[in-house]
Design a protein around this motif. Sequence first.
Motif, PDB file in Angstrom:
ATOM      1  N   UNK A 113       0.832  -1.198   0.000  1.00  0.00           N
ATOM      2  CA  UNK A 113       0.000   0.000   0.000  1.00  0.00           C
ATOM      3  C   UNK A 113       0.872   1.255   0.000  1.00  0.00           C
ATOM      4  N   UNK A 114       1.892   1.196   0.866  1.00  0.00           N
ATOM      5  CA  UNK A 114       2.797   2.342   0.976  1.00  0.00           C
ATOM      6  C   UNK A 114       3.502   2.574  -0.358  1.00  0.00           C
ATOM      7  N   UNK A 115       3.919   1.475  -0.991  1.00  0.00           N
ATOM      8  CA  UNK A 115       4.612   1.596  -2.272  1.00  0.00           C
ATOM      9  C   UNK A 115       3.688   2.230  -3.318  1.00  0.00           C
ATOM     10  N   UNK A 116       2.420   1.781  -3.291  1.00  0.00           N
ATOM     11  CA  UNK A 116       1.457   2.338  -4.249  1.00  0.00           C
ATOM     12  C   UNK A 116       1.244   3.818  -4.002  1.00  0.00           C
ATOM     13  N   UNK A 117       1.126   4.155  -2.721  1.00  0.00           N
ATOM     14  CA  UNK A 117       0.917   5.556  -2.369  1.00  0.00           C
ATOM     15  C   UNK A 117       2.092   6.402  -2.822  1.00  0.00           C
ATOM     16  N   UNK A 118       3.309   5.831  -2.585  1.00  0.00           N
ATOM     17  CA  UNK A 118       4.504   6.586  -2.965  1.00  0.00           C
ATOM     18  C   UNK A 118       4.590   6.749  -4.476  1.00  0.00           C
ATOM     19  N   UNK A 119       4.210   5.675  -5.186  1.00  0.00           N
ATOM     20  CA  UNK A 119       4.241   5.785  -6.650  1.00  0.00           C
ATOM     21  C   UNK A 119       3.285   6.893  -7.083  1.00  0.00           C
ATOM     22  N   UNK A 120       2.137   6.912  -6.410  1.00  0.00           N
ATOM     23  CA  UNK A 120       1.149   7.931  -6.749  1.00  0.00           C
ATOM     24  C   UNK A 120       1.642   9.305  -6.358  1.00  0.00           C
ATOM     25  N   UNK A 121       2.331   9.373  -5.225  1.00  0.00           N
ATOM     26  CA  UNK A 121       2.720  10.683  -4.735  1.00  0.00           C
ATOM     27  C   UNK A 121       4.159  11.028  -5.090  1.00  0.00           C
ATOM     28  N   UNK A 122       4.771  10.175  -5.942  1.00  0.00           N
ATOM     29  CA  UNK A 122       6.124  10.498  -6.365  1.00  0.00           C
ATOM     30  C   UNK A 122       6.102  11.920  -6.895  1.00  0.00           C
ATOM     31  N   UNK A 123       4.940  12.281  -7.432  1.00  0.00           N
ATOM     32  CA  UNK A 123       4.791  13.625  -7.970  1.00  0.00           C
ATOM     33  C   UNK A 123       3.312  13.906  -7.909  1.00  0.00           C
ATOM     34  N   UNK A 124       2.872  14.517  -6.839  1.00  0.00           N
ATOM     35  CA  UNK A 124       1.455  14.875  -6.779  1.00  0.00           C
ATOM     36  C   UNK A 124       1.355  16.387  -6.670  1.00  0.00           C
ATOM     37  N   UNK A 125       1.173  17.003  -7.812  1.00  0.00           N
ATOM     38  CA  UNK A 125       1.055  18.463  -7.829  1.00  0.00           C
ATOM     39  C   UNK A 125      -0.332  18.824  -8.325  1.00  0.00           C
ATOM     40  N   UNK A 126      -1.000  19.703  -7.606  1.00  0.00           N
ATOM     41  CA  UNK A 126      -2.284  20.202  -8.081  1.00  0.00           C
ATOM     42  C   UNK A 126      -2.087  21.593  -8.652  1.00  0.00           C
ATOM     43  N   UNK A 127      -2.469  21.724  -9.892  1.00  0.00           N
ATOM     44  CA  UNK A 127      -2.301  23.029 -10.534  1.00  0.00           C
ATOM     45  C   UNK A 127      -3.661  23.548 -10.966  1.00  0.00           C
ATOM     46  N   UNK A 128      -3.876  24.833 -10.733  1.00  0.00           N
ATOM     47  CA  UNK A 128      -5.094  25.454 -11.252  1.00  0.00           C
ATOM     48  C   UNK A 128      -4.664  26.451 -12.323  1.00  0.00           C
ATOM     49  N   UNK A 129      -5.183  26.226 -13.520  1.00  0.00           N
ATOM     50  CA  UNK A 129      -4.756  27.033 -14.652  1.00  0.00           C
ATOM     51  C   UNK A 129      -5.953  27.860 -15.129  1.00  0.00           C
ATOM     52  N   UNK A 130      -5.786  29.170 -15.133  1.00  0.00           N
ATOM     53  CA  UNK A 130      -6.900  30.040 -15.521  1.00  0.00           C
ATOM     54  C   UNK A 130      -6.691  30.637 -16.902  1.00  0.00           C
ATOM     55  N   UNK A 131      -7.599  30.326 -17.817  1.00  0.00           N
ATOM     56  CA  UNK A 131      -7.527  30.928 -19.153  1.00  0.00           C
ATOM     57  C   UNK A 131      -8.378  32.193 -19.121  1.00  0.00           C
ATOM     58  N   UNK A 132      -7.706  33.345 -19.232  1.00  0.00           N
ATOM     59  CA  UNK A 132      -8.394  34.625 -19.126  1.00  0.00           C
ATOM     60  C   UNK A 132      -8.333  35.320 -20.479  1.00  0.00           C
ATOM     61  N   UNK A 133      -9.469  35.453 -21.139  1.00  0.00           N
ATOM     62  CA  UNK A 133      -9.429  36.126 -22.434  1.00  0.00           C
ATOM     63  C   UNK A 133     -10.792  36.695 -22.818  1.00  0.00           C
ATOM     64  N   UNK A 134     -10.894  37.133 -24.063  1.00  0.00           N
ATOM     65  CA  UNK A 134     -12.132  37.704 -24.569  1.00  0.00           C
ATOM     66  C   UNK A 134     -13.029  36.560 -25.030  1.00  0.00           C
ATOM     67  N   UNK A 135     -14.176  36.409 -24.407  1.00  0.00           N
ATOM     68  CA  UNK A 135     -15.054  35.305 -24.783  1.00  0.00           C
ATOM     69  C   UNK A 135     -16.341  35.776 -25.435  1.00  0.00           C
ATOM     70  N   UNK A 136     -16.470  37.083 -25.620  1.00  0.00           N
ATOM     71  CA  UNK A 136     -17.714  37.566 -26.215  1.00  0.00           C
ATOM     72  C   UNK A 136     -17.492  38.727 -27.177  1.00  0.00           C
TER      73      UNK A 136
END
Lengths: 295, 398
Positions: free
Chosen positions: B11-34
């Motif tokens: 379980x620990x190994x699986x968790x580590x594999x999953x969390x070897x790189x667990x980054x949450x990114x929020x990407x905002x596309x801000x532009x003219x939509x109308x």
Amino acid sequence: MFELLGIPPQALFGQLLLGLINGSFYALLSLGLAVIFGLLNIINFSHGAQYMMGAFFAWMGLTYLGIPYWGALILVPIAVGATGVLLERLMISRLYHLDHLYGLLLTFGLALILQGLFRNQFGVSGLPYSIPSQLSGGQNLGFMFLPNYRAWVVLASLVVCFGTWFAIERTRLGAYLRAATENPTLVGAFGINVPRMITLTYGFGVALAAFAGVLAAPIYSVNPNMGADLIIVVFAVVVIGGMGSILGAILTGFGLGIVEGLTKVFYPEASSVAIFVIMAIVLLVKPAGLFGRAA
Amino acid sequence: MNFKTLTLAGLAAMLMAGSAMAVDIKLGVLNDRSGIYADLSGEGSVVAARMAIEDFDAAGKGINVEVISADHQNKPDVASTIARQWYDEEGVDVIVDVPTSSAALAVNEITREKGKIFLNSGAASTDLTGAQCAPGTAHWTYDTYALANGTGKAMVDSGYKNWYFLTADYAFGHSLEENTAKVVEASGGTVVGSVRHPFPGTDFSSFLLQAQASGADVIGLANAGGDTVNSIKQAAEFGITQAGQALAGLLIFITDVHALGLETAQGLVLTEAFYWDLNDDTRAWSERFSAEMGGSKPTMVHAGVYSAVTHYLKGVEASGDKATEGVMDWMKSNPSSDPVFGEGELRADGRHIHDMYLFQVKTPDESTGEWDYYKLLATIPAEAAFRPLEDGGCALVE
């Protein structure tokens, strides 16, 4: 070289003529608004969207059904006018007993919905619509090159504007209409179907907007925002002319087109606000507008 | 090792594999939509960003990217309000696209203040990598210098020496006019005058007649989107091009050409960073894009969003987290490579460098189908296309 107000007279005449051409759009659109407000007391904020629909219907007619420009000029106002009739029957007629504000909010909301629908369907870049071949090319007037199509726009809008003015102010039908807005019960008692007359009047006002839209299609790109860009200016024109005054709408429409044209020569950056400056001044001096009757 | 320990270890190994790189990114596309830039950026930029995230297999690499979007209506005040709210309240890490230079410059300042990342594709002002350059800002697709350098130089070289500018009256128009005037003068031409029109405009005939009266060889259109479309349409109507004056569209997108139709647009010379029909890679990518966008082809702004997000995700993967400094350092010290822009690099001032292309719009006879609009006149190599690093006055350049 001889100069007038700091610019060569040729350039000045050219700009005056261009102002007149833009003014014919203002006049046509503000006329429709004035008819609807003057006779129905509805501030029709969806007028710009109905103008845009006129242009789009012309484009769709040509693209999907092969209806050429001249056919569109007649059929599109009828079609868009019919949507106006439907709108009046289904929604607007329920608001007559309420404050003006409700009509304004309803039509404003409708305008946003219409623009959104067309934007989703066709995007905002615009669609190409060519000038009809009979009117391509132009005349060299010496001081400027006048495209035949623009001359046609001025002519068509003058005829329609004064035809409308004549129908409302000088004919029996117009007299009934004016009477019906003053006292619907009394006019109804004479056997005249007042609700139907009101419905058709709204449809006619909408048809005027659509007619302007068809005229505009070959000059401006046919896009969903074309009405929204124009409607605020047109409202200013109606306010300056006097809300509901037919003649006021026509004359100020042409007049302000010319004023705006001249601003484009002397101080181009201010050309989009010139009309609002005039509106502010007129409202200060004559709150009912230039041709308006004080309430 | 009993069963329990084994399970736990697994379980620990699986968790580590999953969390070897667990980054949450929020990407905002801000532009003219109308508004007038909604077709050249708008929803297409959101689609391009999503395509970049999928192609990179971000989720498979433990990078969870959430994409949000908003309409800045081409207004700097609306753009700053949204950017501030995104950074402060919504936890947005990176803002993408932002056409309209005035809005982009506003977002640039807030991004600097908050220490976040801004990947600009849609705006053109060279100030973003010049006087106002910021550590977290990357300016990806094009800028007024590259446009001026492409179209401006090409026109002067073909004999159009005297210029008159029709300029949109805001940051972008001013910057484009200024940059083009410099190129024109440096190439042996002269600027005889200019007129600034309100943005956005509808009727350009007055300004066009003033341009015509100036007697210039060429009218430079320092505007964009619907303004350019209407200017070109009305110039044809008033017989300005037939009378011998040339038009130089300094910023024309493929969606504008589509809106004009080839009949009106034919012969225009323009500079772009991307064209769908350049090579097999761009064709394949554009086809996927079209499938999601109801058949319309991507603009260079869309392609730029894809390219920028791809390089950014590589940066996040390499640095193992989303900290601005580490990601930007990686992005600036490693070349970028993707199917839409090919090879490129991100300079110290935040300018992304890649080849630019000089195109001419085909005649209706030359075009073989829908969206077949451009023929390639010249490829402007990356080093020649953009403003030299030392000329921008960016404080990040030592």
